[in-house]
Design a protein around this motif. Structure first.
Motif, PDB file in Angstrom:
ATOM      1  N   LEU A  64      -0.180  11.382  -1.979  1.00  0.00           N
ATOM      2  CA  LEU A  64      -1.698  11.470  -1.737  1.00  0.00           C
ATOM      3  C   LEU A  64      -2.506  11.898  -3.245  1.00  0.00           C
ATOM      4  O   LEU A  64      -3.573  11.527  -3.370  1.00  0.00           O
ATOM      5  N   ARG A  65      -2.040  13.187  -3.920  1.00  0.00           N
ATOM      6  CA  ARG A  65      -2.508  13.346  -5.031  1.00  0.00           C
ATOM      7  C   ARG A  65      -2.392  12.240  -6.043  1.00  0.00           C
ATOM      8  O   ARG A  65      -3.482  11.948  -6.765  1.00  0.00           O
ATOM      9  N   GLU A  66      -1.511  11.294  -6.225  1.00  0.00           N
ATOM     10  CA  GLU A  66      -1.412  10.345  -7.142  1.00  0.00           C
ATOM     11  C   GLU A  66      -2.549   9.169  -6.882  1.00  0.00           C
ATOM     12  O   GLU A  66      -3.120   8.772  -7.575  1.00  0.00           O
ATOM     13  N   VAL A  67      -2.646   8.848  -5.395  1.00  0.00           N
ATOM     14  CA  VAL A  67      -3.538   7.931  -4.918  1.00  0.00           C
ATOM     15  C   VAL A  67      -5.250   8.535  -5.556  1.00  0.00           C
ATOM     16  O   VAL A  67      -5.890   7.828  -5.928  1.00  0.00           O
ATOM     17  N   LEU A 116     -10.794   5.525 -11.573  1.00  0.00           N
ATOM     18  CA  LEU A 116     -11.635   4.370 -11.078  1.00  0.00           C
ATOM     19  C   LEU A 116     -13.025   4.789 -11.060  1.00  0.00           C
ATOM     20  O   LEU A 116     -13.809   4.027 -11.560  1.00  0.00           O
ATOM     21  N   GLU A 117     -13.441   5.572 -10.135  1.00  0.00           N
ATOM     22  CA  GLU A 117     -14.605   5.938  -9.785  1.00  0.00           C
ATOM     23  C   GLU A 117     -15.352   6.595 -10.924  1.00  0.00           C
ATOM     24  O   GLU A 117     -16.620   6.167 -11.150  1.00  0.00           O
ATOM     25  N   GLU A 118     -14.747   7.284 -11.973  1.00  0.00           N
ATOM     26  CA  GLU A 118     -15.472   7.984 -12.910  1.00  0.00           C
ATOM     27  C   GLU A 118     -15.672   6.690 -13.881  1.00  0.00           C
ATOM     28  O   GLU A 118     -16.671   6.534 -14.644  1.00  0.00           O
ATOM     29  N   THR A 119     -15.205   5.570 -13.994  1.00  0.00           N
ATOM     30  CA  THR A 119     -15.150   4.315 -14.999  1.00  0.00           C
ATOM     31  C   THR A 119     -16.184   3.727 -14.338  1.00  0.00           C
ATOM     32  O   THR A 119     -17.390   3.278 -15.052  1.00  0.00           O
ATOM     33  N   ALA A 120     -16.445   3.331 -13.010  1.00  0.00           N
ATOM     34  CA  ALA A 120     -17.505   2.952 -12.350  1.00  0.00           C
ATOM     35  C   ALA A 120     -18.724   3.586 -12.508  1.00  0.00           C
ATOM     36  O   ALA A 120     -19.846   2.787 -12.797  1.00  0.00           O
ATOM     37  N   ALA A 121     -18.756   4.732 -12.654  1.00  0.00           N
ATOM     38  CA  ALA A 121     -20.072   5.690 -12.928  1.00  0.00           C
ATOM     39  C   ALA A 121     -20.695   5.449 -14.307  1.00  0.00           C
ATOM     40  O   ALA A 121     -21.731   5.324 -14.565  1.00  0.00           O
ATOM     41  N   ARG A 122     -19.634   4.875 -15.208  1.00  0.00           N
ATOM     42  CA  ARG A 122     -19.924   4.680 -16.662  1.00  0.00           C
ATOM     43  C   ARG A 122     -20.491   3.322 -16.686  1.00  0.00           C
ATOM     44  O   ARG A 122     -21.393   3.092 -17.583  1.00  0.00           O
ATOM     45  N   LEU A 123     -20.134   2.349 -15.982  1.00  0.00           N
ATOM     46  CA  LEU A 123     -20.465   1.149 -16.140  1.00  0.00           C
ATOM     47  C   LEU A 123     -21.964   0.554 -15.464  1.00  0.00           C
ATOM     48  O   LEU A 123     -22.367  -0.394 -15.662  1.00  0.00           O
ATOM     49  N   GLY A 124     -22.051   1.350 -14.361  1.00  0.00           N
ATOM     50  CA  GLY A 124     -23.443   1.083 -13.740  1.00  0.00           C
ATOM     51  C   GLY A 124     -23.960   2.143 -12.725  1.00  0.00           C
ATOM     52  O   GLY A 124     -23.203   3.146 -12.585  1.00  0.00           O
ATOM     53  N   VAL A 129     -18.621   1.995  -6.747  1.00  0.00           N
ATOM     54  CA  VAL A 129     -17.657   1.079  -7.415  1.00  0.00           C
ATOM     55  C   VAL A 129     -18.295  -0.311  -7.569  1.00  0.00           C
ATOM     56  O   VAL A 129     -18.399  -0.839  -8.710  1.00  0.00           O
ATOM     57  N   ALA A 130     -19.117  -0.771  -6.569  1.00  0.00           N
ATOM     58  CA  ALA A 130     -19.470  -2.167  -6.489  1.00  0.00           C
ATOM     59  C   ALA A 130     -20.666  -2.092  -7.557  1.00  0.00           C
ATOM     60  O   ALA A 130     -20.920  -3.277  -8.285  1.00  0.00           O
ATOM     61  N   ALA A 131     -21.351  -1.181  -7.766  1.00  0.00           N
ATOM     62  CA  ALA A 131     -22.370  -1.074  -8.487  1.00  0.00           C
ATOM     63  C   ALA A 131     -22.191  -1.195 -10.114  1.00  0.00           C
ATOM     64  O   ALA A 131     -22.842  -1.648 -10.883  1.00  0.00           O
ATOM     65  N   ALA A 132     -20.735  -0.761 -10.524  1.00  0.00           N
ATOM     66  CA  ALA A 132     -20.506  -0.995 -11.693  1.00  0.00           C
ATOM     67  C   ALA A 132     -20.540  -2.688 -12.096  1.00  0.00           C
ATOM     68  O   ALA A 132     -20.378  -2.901 -13.414  1.00  0.00           O
ATOM     69  N   GLY A 133     -20.679  -3.644 -11.267  1.00  0.00           N
ATOM     70  CA  GLY A 133     -20.505  -5.081 -11.584  1.00  0.00           C
ATOM     71  C   GLY A 133     -19.262  -5.466 -12.143  1.00  0.00           C
ATOM     72  O   GLY A 133     -19.297  -6.371 -12.860  1.00  0.00           O
ATOM     73  N   ASN A 134     -18.037  -4.836 -11.771  1.00  0.00           N
ATOM     74  CA  ASN A 134     -16.893  -5.164 -12.582  1.00  0.00           C
ATOM     75  C   ASN A 134     -15.929  -5.739 -11.182  1.00  0.00           C
ATOM     76  O   ASN A 134     -15.505  -4.529 -10.518  1.00  0.00           O
ATOM     77  N   GLN A 135     -15.781  -6.897 -10.911  1.00  0.00           N
ATOM     78  CA  GLN A 135     -14.865  -7.374  -9.805  1.00  0.00           C
ATOM     79  C   GLN A 135     -13.612  -6.822  -9.740  1.00  0.00           C
ATOM     80  O   GLN A 135     -13.015  -6.457  -8.820  1.00  0.00           O
ATOM     81  N   VAL A 136     -12.851  -6.851 -11.051  1.00  0.00           N
ATOM     82  CA  VAL A 136     -11.596  -6.323 -11.124  1.00  0.00           C
ATOM     83  C   VAL A 136     -11.426  -4.765 -10.688  1.00  0.00           C
ATOM     84  O   VAL A 136     -10.482  -4.394 -10.053  1.00  0.00           O
ATOM     85  N   LEU A 137     -12.206  -4.149 -11.172  1.00  0.00           N
ATOM     86  CA  LEU A 137     -12.380  -2.602 -10.971  1.00  0.00           C
ATOM     87  C   LEU A 137     -12.449  -2.271  -9.395  1.00  0.00           C
ATOM     88  O   LEU A 137     -11.736  -1.659  -8.774  1.00  0.00           O
ATOM     89  N   LEU A 138     -13.502  -3.302  -8.683  1.00  0.00           N
ATOM     90  CA  LEU A 138     -13.642  -3.190  -7.344  1.00  0.00           C
ATOM     91  C   LEU A 138     -12.244  -3.463  -6.688  1.00  0.00           C
ATOM     92  O   LEU A 138     -11.942  -2.800  -5.738  1.00  0.00           O
ATOM     93  N   ASP A 139     -11.757  -4.437  -6.991  1.00  0.00           N
ATOM     94  CA  ASP A 139     -10.482  -5.032  -6.224  1.00  0.00           C
ATOM     95  C   ASP A 139      -9.557  -4.054  -6.388  1.00  0.00           C
ATOM     96  O   ASP A 139      -8.874  -3.987  -5.306  1.00  0.00           O
ATOM     97  N   VAL A 140      -9.198  -3.299  -7.545  1.00  0.00           N
ATOM     98  CA  VAL A 140      -8.309  -2.441  -7.699  1.00  0.00           C
ATOM     99  C   VAL A 140      -8.448  -1.247  -6.892  1.00  0.00           C
ATOM    100  O   VAL A 140      -7.515  -0.736  -6.012  1.00  0.00           O
ATOM    101  N   LEU A 145       0.642  -1.195  -0.004  1.00  0.00           N
ATOM    102  CA  LEU A 145       0.063  -0.084  -0.157  1.00  0.00           C
ATOM    103  C   LEU A 145       0.741   1.483  -0.034  1.00  0.00           C
ATOM    104  O   LEU A 145       0.316   2.366  -0.016  1.00  0.00           O
ATOM    105  N   ARG A 146       2.167   1.166   0.068  1.00  0.00           N
ATOM    106  CA  ARG A 146       3.152   2.222   0.089  1.00  0.00           C
ATOM    107  C   ARG A 146       3.217   3.161   1.305  1.00  0.00           C
ATOM    108  O   ARG A 146       3.310   4.198   1.429  1.00  0.00           O
ATOM    109  N   LEU A 147       2.678   2.335   2.425  1.00  0.00           N
ATOM    110  CA  LEU A 147       2.699   2.992   3.692  1.00  0.00           C
ATOM    111  C   LEU A 147       3.684   3.046   4.394  1.00  0.00           C
ATOM    112  O   LEU A 147       4.266   3.666   5.295  1.00  0.00           O
ATOM    113  N   ILE A 148       4.663   1.585   4.356  1.00  0.00           N
ATOM    114  CA  ILE A 148       5.964   1.546   4.912  1.00  0.00           C
ATOM    115  C   ILE A 148       6.846   1.009   3.756  1.00  0.00           C
ATOM    116  O   ILE A 148       6.552   0.671   2.653  1.00  0.00           O
TER     117      ILE A 148
END
Length: 197
Positions: free
Chosen positions: A79-82, A89-97, A131-142, A58-61
């Motif tokens: 933080l900006r990168e995260v 990812l969330e923009e993609t999720a909104a397009r998918l579901g 993100v879960a509503a997108a129905g894409n498990q890979v997206l949710l996992d990432v 997670l790049r925390l340590i």
């Protein structure tokens, strides 16, 4: 830290370590002594080592041979990168579901708490529903692999970011999803990026 009583040990240890990072028990650059953590929790060093590896992903340590694990100094750029990846990812999720408007409204109600830890928790649940509503498990996992809740807590603690008026910030999203607004993805992206320091 509280003694760990049940399995899975690694998950419980990881939660305890994250809590220590969030509360400032370990400051940036400070060493996390595997043996000491294991003794405090009453466990062997193996599950502590596994939990530390997860925090490293997670790049925390950061860890290095013969020097052990240290809390990684977190910068505004980190933080900006995260937040940039999260926003995409969330923009993609909104397009998918489309999430349930009732579920989002329920999370919105919970966001009205004044407890900053609860605000973070409910805010993450709100965005996870999208993100879960997108129905894409890979997206949710990432998305989940980004450690959203941890990074949000750290941004508030390390950079003195005041929790924004969370409920008010999320109201336009609920309205956009409820009405089927085709621009909801861009609105969501801008919403997430507004939290980046």
């Amino acid at each position: 830290m509280k003694p760990v009583v049940r399995s899975p040990l690694r998950d419980q240890i990881r939660k305890d370590l994250i809590e220590g990072l969030i509360t400032g028990r370990w400051e940036p650059g400070e060493r996390i002594v595997e043996r000491r953590v294991a003794a405090e929790l009453g466990v062997s060093q193996a599950p502590v080592r596994e939990a530390l590896r997860e925090l490293e992903s997670l790049r925390l340590i950061e860890s290095s041979p013969n020097r052990g694990a240290r809390v990684r100094p977190i910068t505004r750029a980190d933080l900006r990168e995260v937040y940039q990846v999260r926003a995409g990812l969330e923009e993609t999720a909104a397009r998918l579901g489309r999430p349930s408007a009732a579920e989002l409204a329920s999370h919105l109600t919970s966001l009205r708490t004044t407890d900053p830890h609860e605000q973070v928790r409910h805010g993450v649940a709100f965005h996870r529903a999208i993100v879960a509503a997108a129905g894409n498990q890979v997206l949710l996992d990432v998305w989940e692999s980004l450690g959203i809740e941890v990074w949000t807590h750290l941004s508030i603690r390390l950079f003195r970011m005041e929790p924004q008026e969370n409920a008010a910030d999320h109201e336009p999203l609920v309205a956009a999803f409820s009405s089927g607004d085709p621009g909801v993805g861009a609105l969501l992206r801008e919403h997430v990026l507004a939290y980046a320091p």
